[in-house]
Design a protein around this motif. Structure first.
Motif, mmCIF file in Angstrom:
data_model
loop_
_atom_site.group_PDB
_atom_site.id
_atom_site.type_symbol
_atom_site.label_atom_id
_atom_site.label_comp_id
_atom_site.label_asym_id
_atom_site.label_seq_id
_atom_site.Cartn_x
_atom_site.Cartn_y
_atom_site.Cartn_z
ATOM 1 N N SER A 159 37.740 42.038 45.051
ATOM 2 C CA SER A 159 37.932 43.124 44.798
ATOM 3 C C SER A 159 37.896 43.819 43.267
ATOM 4 C CB SER A 159 39.088 44.021 45.438
ATOM 5 O OG SER A 159 38.914 43.920 46.927
ATOM 6 N N LEU A 160 36.786 44.334 42.722
ATOM 7 C CA LEU A 160 36.709 44.735 41.195
ATOM 8 C C LEU A 160 36.602 46.230 41.430
ATOM 9 C CD1 LEU A 160 34.036 42.032 40.345
ATOM 10 C CD2 LEU A 160 36.237 41.907 40.008
ATOM 11 N N ASN A 161 37.024 46.729 40.107
ATOM 12 C CA ASN A 161 36.717 48.232 39.897
ATOM 13 C C ASN A 161 35.265 48.629 39.156
ATOM 14 O OD1 ASN A 161 37.132 47.791 37.261
ATOM 15 N ND2 ASN A 161 39.240 48.734 37.260
ATOM 16 N N GLU A 162 35.235 49.774 38.864
ATOM 17 C CA GLU A 162 33.841 49.806 38.246
ATOM 18 C C GLU A 162 33.707 49.208 36.910
ATOM 19 O OE1 GLU A 162 37.189 52.846 37.347
ATOM 20 O OE2 GLU A 162 36.279 52.038 39.227
ATOM 21 N N GLU A 163 34.688 48.895 36.236
ATOM 22 C CA GLU A 163 34.416 48.250 34.968
ATOM 23 C C GLU A 163 34.397 46.732 35.098
ATOM 24 O OE1 GLU A 163 36.251 50.422 31.391
ATOM 25 O OE2 GLU A 163 37.733 50.670 33.034
ATOM 26 N N GLY A 164 34.679 46.352 36.545
ATOM 27 C CA GLY A 164 34.622 44.717 36.621
ATOM 28 C C GLY A 164 36.106 44.114 36.521
ATOM 29 N N TYR A 165 37.154 44.745 36.502
ATOM 30 C CA TYR A 165 38.457 44.305 36.496
ATOM 31 C C TYR A 165 38.795 44.230 37.923
ATOM 32 C CZ TYR A 165 38.834 45.150 31.555
ATOM 33 O OH TYR A 165 38.524 45.159 30.128
#
Length: 104
Positions: free
Chosen positions: A12-18
């Motif tokens: 699972s990644l957030n919108e910034e790719g973290y």
């Protein structure tokens, strides 16, 4: 948030790719995340990633540049050579941790 496959692992990644769930992290995932940043991981990169992992486990936050230098023994110049254009942000991302609060 998005769910994606990186080197065969679902993360699972957030919108910034973290990554939003560090338990999904593995060395194979790190290799895939690094490739997305245009980085091929070497032993020097793993030294940084291992320090971030250890320090995060102790302090609960991604170490900043000063701590990487003083405690980790990794010079700023080396960090920029390994992780160009934002070494702490990129290293944290590849290590599977959240974006550091000190990085805008």
């Amino acid at each position: 948030m998005s769910i994606t496959s990186i080197n065969g692992d679902v993360v699972s990644l957030n919108e910034e790719g973290y990554m939003t769930n560090h338990s999904q992290w593995s060395r194979e995932v790190a290799v895939g995340l690094a490739e997305k940043e245009g980085i091929t991981l070497t032993e020097a990169h793993w030294k940084v990633l291992d320090f971030i992992d250890k320090d995060f486990g102790e302090k609960g936050v991604v170490p900043g540049m000063r701590r990487m230098n003083k405690v980790g023994g990794i010079p700023t110049k080396e960090l920029y050579a390994l992780f160009p254009n934002g070494p702490i942000k990129k290293a944290a991302k590849i290590a599977g941790y959240p974006k550091p609060a000190s990085c805008v």
